[in-house]
Every structure is written in structure tokens, then in C-alpha cells.
Design a protein around this motif. Structure first.
Motif, PDB file in Angstrom:
ATOM      1  N   ASP A  64       0.709  -1.092  -0.197  1.00 13.56           N
ATOM      2  CA  ASP A  64       0.031  -0.056  -0.113  1.00 13.56           C
ATOM      3  C   ASP A  64       0.639   1.210   0.024  1.00 13.56           C
ATOM      4  N   CYS A  65       2.130   1.180  -0.063  1.00 11.58           N
ATOM      5  CA  CYS A  65       3.152   2.191  -0.149  1.00 11.58           C
ATOM      6  C   CYS A  65       2.840   3.532  -0.945  1.00 11.58           C
ATOM      7  N   THR A  66       2.212   3.199  -2.110  1.00 11.63           N
ATOM      8  CA  THR A  66       1.990   4.353  -3.285  1.00 11.63           C
ATOM      9  C   THR A  66       0.986   5.026  -2.457  1.00 11.63           C
ATOM     10  N   SER A  67       0.200   4.572  -1.700  1.00  8.99           N
ATOM     11  CA  SER A  67      -1.041   5.709  -1.299  1.00  8.99           C
ATOM     12  C   SER A  67      -0.780   6.516  -0.508  1.00  8.99           C
ATOM     13  N   CYS A  68       0.471   6.445   0.120  1.00 11.24           N
ATOM     14  CA  CYS A  68       1.137   7.581   0.939  1.00 11.24           C
ATOM     15  C   CYS A  68       2.327   8.116   0.474  1.00 11.24           C
ATOM     16  N   HIS A  69       3.127   7.433  -0.326  1.00 11.04           N
ATOM     17  CA  HIS A  69       4.349   8.009  -0.760  1.00 11.04           C
ATOM     18  C   HIS A  69       4.470   8.041  -2.060  1.00 11.04           C
ATOM     19  N   MET A  70       5.067   9.136  -2.907  1.00 13.10           N
ATOM     20  CA  MET A  70       5.389   9.276  -4.258  1.00 13.10           C
ATOM     21  C   MET A  70       6.990   9.508  -4.307  1.00 13.10           C
ATOM     22  N   LYS A  95      18.174  11.733   2.746  1.00 16.62           N
ATOM     23  CA  LYS A  95      18.313  11.664   4.276  1.00 16.62           C
ATOM     24  C   LYS A  95      19.426  10.642   4.615  1.00 16.62           C
ATOM     25  N   TYR A  96      19.205   9.395   4.151  1.00 23.73           N
ATOM     26  CA  TYR A  96      19.863   8.206   4.491  1.00 23.73           C
ATOM     27  C   TYR A  96      20.985   7.647   3.474  1.00 23.73           C
ATOM     28  N   GLU A  97      22.110   7.504   3.989  1.00 28.89           N
ATOM     29  CA  GLU A  97      22.967   6.710   3.054  1.00 28.89           C
ATOM     30  C   GLU A  97      22.472   5.143   2.698  1.00 28.89           C
ATOM     31  N   ALA A 145      12.671  -2.345   9.386  1.00 28.14           N
ATOM     32  CA  ALA A 145      12.228  -2.502  10.614  1.00 28.14           C
ATOM     33  C   ALA A 145      11.123  -1.360  10.919  1.00 28.14           C
ATOM     34  N   LYS A 146      11.470  -0.331  10.671  1.00 29.49           N
ATOM     35  CA  LYS A 146      10.333   0.612  10.726  1.00 29.49           C
ATOM     36  C   LYS A 146       8.916   0.424  10.004  1.00 29.49           C
ATOM     37  N   VAL A 147       9.316   0.211   8.676  1.00 27.66           N
ATOM     38  CA  VAL A 147       8.198  -0.070   7.694  1.00 27.66           C
ATOM     39  C   VAL A 147       7.292  -1.129   8.547  1.00 27.66           C
ATOM     40  N   VAL A 207       9.807  11.129  12.763  1.00 27.37           N
ATOM     41  CA  VAL A 207      10.927  11.598  11.970  1.00 27.37           C
ATOM     42  C   VAL A 207      10.623  12.888  11.242  1.00 27.37           C
ATOM     43  N   TRP A 208       9.520  12.525  10.420  1.00 30.00           N
ATOM     44  CA  TRP A 208       9.056  13.453   9.337  1.00 30.00           C
ATOM     45  C   TRP A 208       7.588  14.368   9.571  1.00 30.00           C
ATOM     46  N   GLY A 209       7.481  14.311  10.923  1.00 28.02           N
ATOM     47  CA  GLY A 209       6.323  14.939  11.502  1.00 28.02           C
ATOM     48  C   GLY A 209       5.587  14.258  12.377  1.00 28.02           C
ATOM     49  N   PRO A 245       1.746   9.360  11.813  1.00 21.05           N
ATOM     50  CA  PRO A 245       2.346   8.183  11.831  1.00 21.05           C
ATOM     51  C   PRO A 245       2.461   7.315  10.611  1.00 21.05           C
ATOM     52  N   MET A 246       3.276   6.650  10.261  1.00 18.40           N
ATOM     53  CA  MET A 246       3.387   5.393   9.337  1.00 18.40           C
ATOM     54  C   MET A 246       2.578   4.118   9.999  1.00 18.40           C
ATOM     55  N   PRO A 247       1.482   3.681   9.794  1.00 20.94           N
ATOM     56  CA  PRO A 247       0.865   2.514  10.321  1.00 20.94           C
ATOM     57  C   PRO A 247       2.004   1.281  10.063  1.00 20.94           C
TER      58      PRO A 247
HETATM   59  C1  HEC Z   1      -0.940   5.452   5.594  1.00 14.47           C
HETATM   60  C2  HEC Z   1       0.368   6.089   4.989  1.00 14.47           C
HETATM   61  C3  HEC Z   1       1.452   5.202   4.761  1.00 14.47           C
HETATM   62  C4  HEC Z   1       1.677   3.887   4.140  1.00 14.47           C
HETATM   63  C5  HEC Z   1       0.798   3.305   3.702  1.00 14.47           C
HETATM   64  C6  HEC Z   1       3.211   4.053   4.169  1.00 14.47           C
HETATM   65  N1  HEC Z   1       3.971   4.879   4.775  1.00 14.47           N
HETATM   66 FE1  HEC Z   1       5.562   5.213   4.833  1.00 14.47          FE
HETATM   67  N2  HEC Z   1       5.531   6.666   5.871  1.00 14.47           N
HETATM   68  C7  HEC Z   1       4.342   7.420   6.156  1.00 14.47           C
HETATM   69  C8  HEC Z   1       4.639   8.565   7.093  1.00 14.47           C
HETATM   70  C9  HEC Z   1       3.623   9.486   7.409  1.00 14.47           C
HETATM   71  C10 HEC Z   1       6.207   8.643   7.287  1.00 14.47           C
HETATM   72  C11 HEC Z   1       6.734   9.599   8.527  1.00 14.47           C
HETATM   73  C12 HEC Z   1       7.084   8.886   9.573  1.00 14.47           C
HETATM   74  C13 HEC Z   1       7.890   9.758  10.616  1.00 14.47           C
HETATM   75  O1  HEC Z   1       7.766  10.787  10.530  1.00 14.47           O
HETATM   76  O2  HEC Z   1       8.650   9.084  11.295  1.00 14.47           O
HETATM   77  C14 HEC Z   1       6.576   7.423   6.653  1.00 14.47           C
HETATM   78  C15 HEC Z   1       7.883   7.228   6.621  1.00 14.47           C
HETATM   79  C16 HEC Z   1       8.420   6.280   5.742  1.00 14.47           C
HETATM   80  C17 HEC Z   1       9.916   6.150   5.502  1.00 14.47           C
HETATM   81  C18 HEC Z   1      11.013   7.038   6.160  1.00 14.47           C
HETATM   82  C19 HEC Z   1      11.146   6.562   7.681  1.00 14.47           C
HETATM   83  C20 HEC Z   1      12.259   7.359   8.480  1.00 14.47           C
HETATM   84  O3  HEC Z   1      12.508   7.151   9.642  1.00 14.47           O
HETATM   85  O4  HEC Z   1      12.804   7.943   7.981  1.00 14.47           O
HETATM   86  C21 HEC Z   1      10.217   5.175   4.776  1.00 14.47           C
HETATM   87  C22 HEC Z   1      11.543   4.519   4.254  1.00 14.47           C
HETATM   88  C23 HEC Z   1       8.785   4.605   4.420  1.00 14.47           C
HETATM   89  N3  HEC Z   1       8.143   5.336   4.828  1.00 14.47           N
HETATM   90  C24 HEC Z   1       8.713   3.512   3.436  1.00 14.47           C
HETATM   91  C25 HEC Z   1       7.238   2.936   3.122  1.00 14.47           C
HETATM   92  C26 HEC Z   1       6.918   1.837   2.731  1.00 14.47           C
HETATM   93  C27 HEC Z   1       8.376   0.869   1.940  1.00 14.47           C
HETATM   94  C28 HEC Z   1       5.741   1.389   2.816  1.00 14.47           C
HETATM   95  C29 HEC Z   1       4.823   0.335   2.184  1.00 14.47           C
HETATM   96  C30 HEC Z   1       5.182  -1.020   2.615  1.00 14.47           C
HETATM   97  C31 HEC Z   1       5.163   2.525   3.340  1.00 14.47           C
HETATM   98  N4  HEC Z   1       6.019   3.658   3.705  1.00 14.47           N
HETATM   99  C32 HEC Z   1       3.668   2.657   3.725  1.00 14.47           C
HETATM  100  C33 HEC Z   1       3.067   7.063   5.731  1.00 14.47           C
HETATM  101  C34 HEC Z   1       2.987   5.888   5.163  1.00 14.47           C
END
Ligand code: HEC
Length: 137
Positions: free
Chosen positions: A64-70, A86-88, A99-101, A108-110, A113-115
Motif C-alpha cells: 500500500d506504500c504508493t497511497s502515502c508515498h510518491m 536523508k539516508y546513505e 524494521a520501521k516499515v 522523524v518527518w512530522g 504516523p506510518m502504520p
Molecule cells: C498510511 C500512510 C503510509 C503508508 C501506507 C506507508 N507509509 Fe511510509 N511513511 C508514512 C509517514 C507519515 C511517514 C513519516 C513517519 C515519521 O515521521 O517518522 C513514513 C515514513 C517512511 C519512511 C522513512 C522512515 C524514516 O524513519 O525516515 C520510509 C522508508 C517509508 N515510509 C517507506 C514505506 C514503505 C516501503 C511503505 C509500504 C510498505 C510505506 N512506507 C507505507 C506514511 C505511510
């Protein structure tokens, strides 16, 4: 990726020459000047043939990443280009971000939250992160 052909100038000229003897020559000149493609490539174009890019993108698309990230524009989450800046791309950062994903995270970015993505394997998450960190300008 298809880019519309840049037609800088289309000159279409019908030239008529009348010579003394009453003889007439009609010449049509169609000239299409194609401008050089803009130097600024998108990150997708820059990396599209890289195996890390191909593999990671395939896995990202299945999630589902593309619904929140471009790639180059911030929507709900940061753009991949911002994360890559930001990251090497070290094994340590790949593991930390994967692990965070999986666990989800915030701060980190505001404040948004990322679920968590609990169903994602560590291997798939790492391939996705290698793709993300590849996207450097
Ligand atoms: C519901 C929205 C959403 C979805 C779906 C999502 N993200 Fe995120 N993502 C975020 C947000 C909001 C942040 C910023 C979190 C923070 O500030 O720490 C983030 C942060 C990140 C970061 C940077 C983390 C950091 O600590 O700098 C990465 C890499 C990332 N996402 C990858 C992914 C990947 C890969 C997926 C799919 C498996 C995904 N995201 C799905 C909302 C989302």
C-alpha cells in the motif's frame, strides 16, 4: 515512460517561383525542428533499468506504500527522494528502515504516523528500502 515529442518549430512554406518563360515551380518545404529533450530526467527515468529499482518497485506496487508515498512529491509521507537524500544506502540503514516499515513509526518527518506493515517479510521490506534509497538525485 513516454514523453511527448517536443516540436519546437514547424515551418511549412509553400514557395512559388515564376520564371520568365511562364514556367512555374512549386516547392513545399516542411521542416520539423525537434528540440533536444530537457536535461532534467525524472528519478524514475534515471533508475528504471537498475535491477534494485525493478525488484523493489515490483514489491512496493504489491503493497500500500504508493497511497502515502510518491517518488518526488510529498503526500501523506515523505517522498522517496527526500528519504534517499536523508539516508546513505548502507546495510545498517536498510535494516533500520525496513524494521520501521514493518513496525510503523512516527516523529522523524512530522506528527503523522506510518502504520505498521506486520504482514511484510523482512526480506521484502529490505528490497523496498533498497529501491527507496536508490532514488538519489
Ligand atoms: C498510511 C500512510 C503510509 C503508508 C501506507 C506507508 N507509509 Fe511510509 N511513511 C508514512 C509517514 C507519515 C511517514 C513519516 C513517519 C515519521 O515521521 O517518522 C513514513 C515514513 C517512511 C519512511 C522513512 C522512515 C524514516 O524513519 O525516515 C520510509 C522508508 C517509508 N515510509 C517507506 C514505506 C514503505 C516501503 C511503505 C509500504 C510498505 C510505506 N512506507 C507505507 C506514511 C505511510
Amino acid at each position: 515512460m513516454n514523453r511527448p515529442l517536443n516540436l519546437g518549430l514547424i515551418a511549412l512554406a509553400g514557395l512559388t517561383f515564376a520564371c520568365g518563360g511562364g514556367e512555374t515551380t512549386t516547392e513545399t518545404v516542411a521542416e520539423v525542428v525537434t528540440e533536444a529533450a530537457p536535461k532534467e530526467m525524472t528519478l524514475e527515468e534515471k533508475y528504471q533499468n537498475d535491477p534494485v529499482y525493478i525488484k523493489g518497485l515490483e514489491k512496493l506496487k504489491a503493497s500500500d506504500c504508493t497511497s502515502c508515498h510518491m517518488v518526488e512529491r510529498k503526500i501523506v509521507g515523505p517522498s522517496y527522494a527526500e528519504v534517499a537524500a536523508k539516508y546513505e544506502s548502507t546495510e545498517e540503514n536498510v535494516a533500520m528502515l525496513a524494521a520501521k516499515v514493518i513496525a510503523g513509526g512516527v516523529g522523524v518527518w512530522g506528527e503523522v504516523p506510518m502504520p505498521p506493515h506486520a504482514g511484510l517479510s523482512e526480506e521484502d521490506a529490505k528490497d523496498m528500502i533498497r529501491y527507496v534509497l536508490l532514488l538519489k538525485k
